[in-house]
Design a protein around this motif. Sequence first.
Motif, PDB file in Angstrom:
ATOM      1  N   LYS A   1       0.811  -1.226   0.000  1.00  0.00           N
ATOM      2  CA  LYS A   1       0.000   0.000   0.000  1.00  0.00           C
ATOM      3  C   LYS A   1       0.842   1.273   0.000  1.00  0.00           C
ATOM      4  N   ILE A   2       2.153   1.148   0.269  1.00  0.00           N
ATOM      5  CA  ILE A   2       3.001   2.341   0.337  1.00  0.00           C
ATOM      6  C   ILE A   2       3.219   2.894  -1.064  1.00  0.00           C
ATOM      7  N   ILE A   3       2.825   4.144  -1.242  1.00  0.00           N
ATOM      8  CA  ILE A   3       2.952   4.810  -2.536  1.00  0.00           C
ATOM      9  C   ILE A   3       4.324   5.460  -2.647  1.00  0.00           C
ATOM     10  N   LYS A   4       4.745   6.118  -1.578  1.00  0.00           N
ATOM     11  CA  LYS A   4       6.091   6.695  -1.550  1.00  0.00           C
ATOM     12  C   LYS A   4       6.520   6.879  -0.110  1.00  0.00           C
ATOM     13  N   SER A   5       7.813   7.037   0.081  1.00  0.00           N
ATOM     14  CA  SER A   5       8.337   7.285   1.419  1.00  0.00           C
ATOM     15  C   SER A   5       9.622   8.085   1.303  1.00  0.00           C
ATOM     16  N   SER A   6       9.892   8.883   2.325  1.00  0.00           N
ATOM     17  CA  SER A   6      11.048   9.775   2.309  1.00  0.00           C
ATOM     18  C   SER A   6      11.673   9.831   3.691  1.00  0.00           C
ATOM     19  N   LEU A   7      12.986   9.987   3.707  1.00  0.00           N
ATOM     20  CA  LEU A   7      13.731  10.092   4.956  1.00  0.00           C
ATOM     21  C   LEU A   7      14.257  11.516   5.092  1.00  0.00           C
ATOM     22  N   TYR A   8      13.969  12.151   6.223  1.00  0.00           N
ATOM     23  CA  TYR A   8      14.392  13.536   6.471  1.00  0.00           C
ATOM     24  C   TYR A   8      15.330  13.604   7.671  1.00  0.00           C
ATOM     25  N   GLN A   9      16.245  14.571   7.628  1.00  0.00           N
ATOM     26  CA  GLN A   9      17.142  14.842   8.756  1.00  0.00           C
ATOM     27  C   GLN A   9      16.504  15.924   9.624  1.00  0.00           C
ATOM     28  N   LEU A  10      16.352  15.644  10.905  1.00  0.00           N
ATOM     29  CA  LEU A  10      15.834  16.637  11.842  1.00  0.00           C
ATOM     30  C   LEU A  10      17.004  17.180  12.666  1.00  0.00           C
ATOM     31  N   PRO A  11      16.827  18.314  13.332  1.00  0.00           N
ATOM     32  CA  PRO A  11      17.927  18.835  14.162  1.00  0.00           C
ATOM     33  C   PRO A  11      18.391  17.827  15.217  1.00  0.00           C
ATOM     34  N   SER A  12      17.471  17.000  15.695  1.00  0.00           N
ATOM     35  CA  SER A  12      17.846  16.046  16.746  1.00  0.00           C
ATOM     36  C   SER A  12      17.413  14.622  16.402  1.00  0.00           C
TER      37      SER A  12
ATOM     38  N   LEU B   1      10.887   9.575   9.077  1.00  0.00           N
ATOM     39  CA  LEU B   1      10.547   8.767   7.903  1.00  0.00           C
ATOM     40  C   LEU B   1       9.067   8.993   7.644  1.00  0.00           C
ATOM     41  N   ILE B   2       8.728   9.492   6.444  1.00  0.00           N
ATOM     42  CA  ILE B   2       7.333   9.779   6.114  1.00  0.00           C
ATOM     43  C   ILE B   2       6.871   8.861   4.994  1.00  0.00           C
ATOM     44  N   PHE B   3       5.808   8.113   5.265  1.00  0.00           N
ATOM     45  CA  PHE B   3       5.199   7.218   4.286  1.00  0.00           C
ATOM     46  C   PHE B   3       3.929   7.849   3.746  1.00  0.00           C
TER      47      PHE B   3
ATOM     48  N   LYS C   1       5.432  20.541   8.351  1.00  0.00           N
ATOM     49  CA  LYS C   1       6.620  21.310   8.742  1.00  0.00           C
ATOM     50  C   LYS C   1       7.894  20.509   8.477  1.00  0.00           C
ATOM     51  N   ILE C   2       7.855  19.222   8.750  1.00  0.00           N
ATOM     52  CA  ILE C   2       9.031  18.380   8.474  1.00  0.00           C
ATOM     53  C   ILE C   2       9.372  18.463   6.991  1.00  0.00           C
ATOM     54  N   LYS C   3       8.344  18.293   6.151  1.00  0.00           N
ATOM     55  CA  LYS C   3       8.580  18.303   4.698  1.00  0.00           C
ATOM     56  C   LYS C   3       9.056  19.673   4.217  1.00  0.00           C
ATOM     57  N   GLU C   4       8.589  20.731   4.865  1.00  0.00           N
ATOM     58  CA  GLU C   4       8.922  22.080   4.410  1.00  0.00           C
ATOM     59  C   GLU C   4      10.313  22.526   4.867  1.00  0.00           C
ATOM     60  N   TYR C   5      10.682  22.196   6.109  1.00  0.00           N
ATOM     61  CA  TYR C   5      11.892  22.775   6.692  1.00  0.00           C
ATOM     62  C   TYR C   5      13.054  21.814   6.889  1.00  0.00           C
ATOM     63  N   SER C   6      12.851  20.526   6.748  1.00  0.00           N
ATOM     64  CA  SER C   6      13.930  19.570   7.009  1.00  0.00           C
ATOM     65  C   SER C   6      14.566  19.090   5.709  1.00  0.00           C
ATOM     66  N   PRO C   7      15.879  18.929   5.721  1.00  0.00           N
ATOM     67  CA  PRO C   7      16.531  18.429   4.503  1.00  0.00           C
ATOM     68  C   PRO C   7      16.141  16.981   4.210  1.00  0.00           C
ATOM     69  N   LEU C   8      15.855  16.717   2.942  1.00  0.00           N
ATOM     70  CA  LEU C   8      15.515  15.363   2.497  1.00  0.00           C
ATOM     71  C   LEU C   8      16.813  14.580   2.360  1.00  0.00           C
ATOM     72  N   LEU C   9      16.916  13.472   3.076  1.00  0.00           N
ATOM     73  CA  LEU C   9      18.112  12.627   2.969  1.00  0.00           C
ATOM     74  C   LEU C   9      17.982  11.645   1.822  1.00  0.00           C
ATOM     75  N   SER C  10      16.770  11.120   1.645  1.00  0.00           N
ATOM     76  CA  SER C  10      16.603  10.093   0.624  1.00  0.00           C
ATOM     77  C   SER C  10      15.136   9.916   0.260  1.00  0.00           C
ATOM     78  N   SER C  11      14.876   9.750  -1.026  1.00  0.00           N
ATOM     79  CA  SER C  11      13.515   9.403  -1.440  1.00  0.00           C
ATOM     80  C   SER C  11      13.414   7.882  -1.604  1.00  0.00           C
ATOM     81  N   THR C  12      14.492   7.176  -1.342  1.00  0.00           N
ATOM     82  CA  THR C  12      14.475   5.706  -1.249  1.00  0.00           C
ATOM     83  C   THR C  12      15.032   5.351   0.133  1.00  0.00           C
TER      84      THR C  12
END
Length: 106
Positions: free
Chosen positions: A42-53, A57-59, A86-97
Amino acid sequence: INIYFILPKNDNHHTTELAIISYDPNELISKATEIHKKYSEKIIKSSLYQLPSGYALIFTIGYARSTVAKKALLKTCATDNVIINKIKEYSPLLSSTPFEKLNYFS
């Protein structure tokens, strides 16, 4: 580890987003693997983001309308919606895989 989810208020939308946030990459890998096994078809896409701390991982998960009715315990949460956006807007994307990227942590 924190898990946030969005359920759409509009019945025409057939996706929801789920964010897993963790300071510890090993914890993130463990929870992400569980979710991936459960929802892999069922997962259409997922992304890994770097947070300050830590990491987030957003599915994006697709579902049938009838599934939502069965999940009456899940309630739409505006706070989760804001956090995920906010995560998607302000955090750097580490990986779309992210599952490939998560292997680097282990």
